[in-house]
Enzyme design. Sequence first.
Site, PDB file in Angstrom:
ATOM      1  N   ARG A 121     134.564  63.549 -54.452  1.00 36.01           N
ATOM      2  CA  ARG A 121     134.531  63.898 -55.876  1.00 36.01           C
ATOM      3  C   ARG A 121     135.545  63.042 -56.659  1.00 36.01           C
ATOM      4  NH1 ARG A 121     134.725  70.209 -56.389  1.00 36.01           N
ATOM      5  NH2 ARG A 121     133.995  69.665 -58.482  1.00 36.01           N
ATOM      6  N   ARG A 139     129.547  79.849 -61.045  1.00 33.30           N
ATOM      7  CA  ARG A 139     130.211  78.614 -61.450  1.00 33.30           C
ATOM      8  C   ARG A 139     129.591  77.399 -60.743  1.00 33.30           C
ATOM      9  NH1 ARG A 139     135.940  76.842 -58.745  1.00 33.30           N
ATOM     10  NH2 ARG A 139     136.272  75.045 -60.063  1.00 33.30           N
ATOM     11  N   HIS A 184     138.406  74.106 -48.480  1.00 36.06           N
ATOM     12  CA  HIS A 184     137.692  73.838 -49.731  1.00 36.06           C
ATOM     13  C   HIS A 184     136.201  73.955 -49.465  1.00 36.06           C
ATOM     14  CE1 HIS A 184     141.317  72.589 -51.739  1.00 36.06           C
ATOM     15  NE2 HIS A 184     141.618  71.895 -50.654  1.00 36.06           N
ATOM     16  N   GLU A 206     144.227  75.149 -44.940  1.00 39.75           N
ATOM     17  CA  GLU A 206     143.704  74.819 -46.276  1.00 39.75           C
ATOM     18  C   GLU A 206     142.190  74.682 -46.173  1.00 39.75           C
ATOM     19  OE1 GLU A 206     145.154  71.045 -47.657  1.00 39.75           O
ATOM     20  OE2 GLU A 206     143.888  71.058 -49.453  1.00 39.75           O
ATOM     21  N   ASN A 210     142.443  78.673 -50.170  1.00 42.42           N
ATOM     22  CA  ASN A 210     141.771  77.730 -51.069  1.00 42.42           C
ATOM     23  C   ASN A 210     142.501  77.836 -52.402  1.00 42.42           C
ATOM     24  OD1 ASN A 210     140.177  76.181 -52.699  1.00 42.42           O
ATOM     25  ND2 ASN A 210     138.226  77.084 -52.029  1.00 42.42           N
ATOM     26  N   ALA A 235     142.074  74.408 -57.977  1.00 44.10           N
ATOM     27  CA  ALA A 235     142.668  73.312 -58.770  1.00 44.10           C
ATOM     28  C   ALA A 235     144.164  73.160 -58.526  1.00 44.10           C
ATOM     29  CB  ALA A 235     142.397  73.543 -60.254  1.00 44.10           C
ATOM     30  N   PRO A 239     142.379  79.664 -58.667  1.00 43.67           N
ATOM     31  CA  PRO A 239     141.726  79.803 -59.961  1.00 43.67           C
ATOM     32  C   PRO A 239     140.237  79.447 -59.963  1.00 43.67           C
ATOM     33  CG  PRO A 239     143.209  77.920 -59.956  1.00 43.67           C
ATOM     34  CD  PRO A 239     143.496  78.699 -58.707  1.00 43.67           C
ATOM     35  N   ASN A 240     139.508  80.250 -60.706  1.00 42.60           N
ATOM     36  CA  ASN A 240     138.068  80.080 -60.963  1.00 42.60           C
ATOM     37  C   ASN A 240     137.174  80.429 -59.773  1.00 42.60           C
ATOM     38  OD1 ASN A 240     138.441  79.062 -63.700  1.00 42.60           O
ATOM     39  ND2 ASN A 240     139.296  77.255 -62.718  1.00 42.60           N
ATOM     40  N   TYR A 242     129.146  74.673 -55.784  1.00 41.08           N
ATOM     41  CA  TYR A 242     129.790  75.765 -55.053  1.00 41.08           C
ATOM     42  C   TYR A 242     128.815  76.809 -54.494  1.00 41.08           C
ATOM     43  CZ  TYR A 242     133.948  73.755 -57.212  1.00 41.08           C
ATOM     44  OH  TYR A 242     134.942  72.889 -57.594  1.00 41.08           O
TER      45      TYR A 242
HETATM   46  C1  DQA Z   1     137.789  73.541 -54.580  1.00 39.62           C
HETATM   47  C2  DQA Z   1     137.944  72.075 -54.951  1.00 39.62           C
HETATM   48  C3  DQA Z   1     138.936  71.911 -56.105  1.00 39.62           C
HETATM   49  O1  DQA Z   1     139.053  70.537 -56.453  1.00 39.62           O
HETATM   50  C4  DQA Z   1     138.469  72.667 -57.323  1.00 39.62           C
HETATM   51  O2  DQA Z   1     139.421  72.583 -58.353  1.00 39.62           O
HETATM   52  C5  DQA Z   1     138.092  74.083 -57.031  1.00 39.62           C
HETATM   53  C6  DQA Z   1     137.422  74.399 -55.773  1.00 39.62           C
HETATM   54  C7  DQA Z   1     136.718  73.750 -53.500  1.00 39.62           C
HETATM   55  O3  DQA Z   1     136.744  74.790 -52.855  1.00 39.62           O
HETATM   56  O4  DQA Z   1     135.849  72.900 -53.305  1.00 39.62           O
HETATM   57  O5  DQA Z   1     138.260  74.955 -57.862  1.00 39.62           O
HETATM   58  O6  DQA Z   1     139.029  73.989 -54.043  1.00 39.62           O
END
Ligand code: DQA
Length: 138
Positions: free
Chosen positions: A104, A17, A97, A95, A71, A74, A9-10, A22
């Site tokens: 964070r 964003r 990120h 995994e 990835n 959230a 998501p997002n 990011y």
């Molecule tokens: C994320 C880190 C997550 O905590 C966050 O909710 C994201 C992006 C990252 O790529 O840094 O949406 O996965």
Amino acid sequence: MKLMIINGPNLNLLGKREPEVYGNQNFEDYFLSLKSKYPSVEMDYFQSNIEGELIDKIQEVGFSYDGIILNAAAYTHTSVGIGDAIKAIVTPVIEVHISNTYSREEFRHTSFISPVAKGVILGFGLQSYDLAIQSFMD
Ligand code: DQA
């Protein structure tokens, strides 16, 4: 080699964003640059904001692809279902990120993916995806 990149998501808003966290690049452009950097790798990309769609995709590719770069955004910190999907398949999952989630908020320090992933790469910006591809190539 056949790899699937799955974003949660997002991450469709990358480039717009929170650029201070990011970065400024959208994922579609970055994905094209990865494809041209690794012409020998067959690479597909899927993004969804919906948890069940991410699980469906993991199940769909999880018996035929050589690797999944995930990835879960959230959902990393909340989804028992995605963790169970990874346990159910045979394709190894890395995994990734973009940010260093451990630097964070506390709620980002928990991952339902890490215990069932082959490895974890985080905090290198979009380069985290590139490093994951390289790890599958070795
Ligand atoms: C994320 C880190 C997550 O905590 C966050 O909710 C994201 C992006 C990252 O790529 O840094 O949406 O996965």
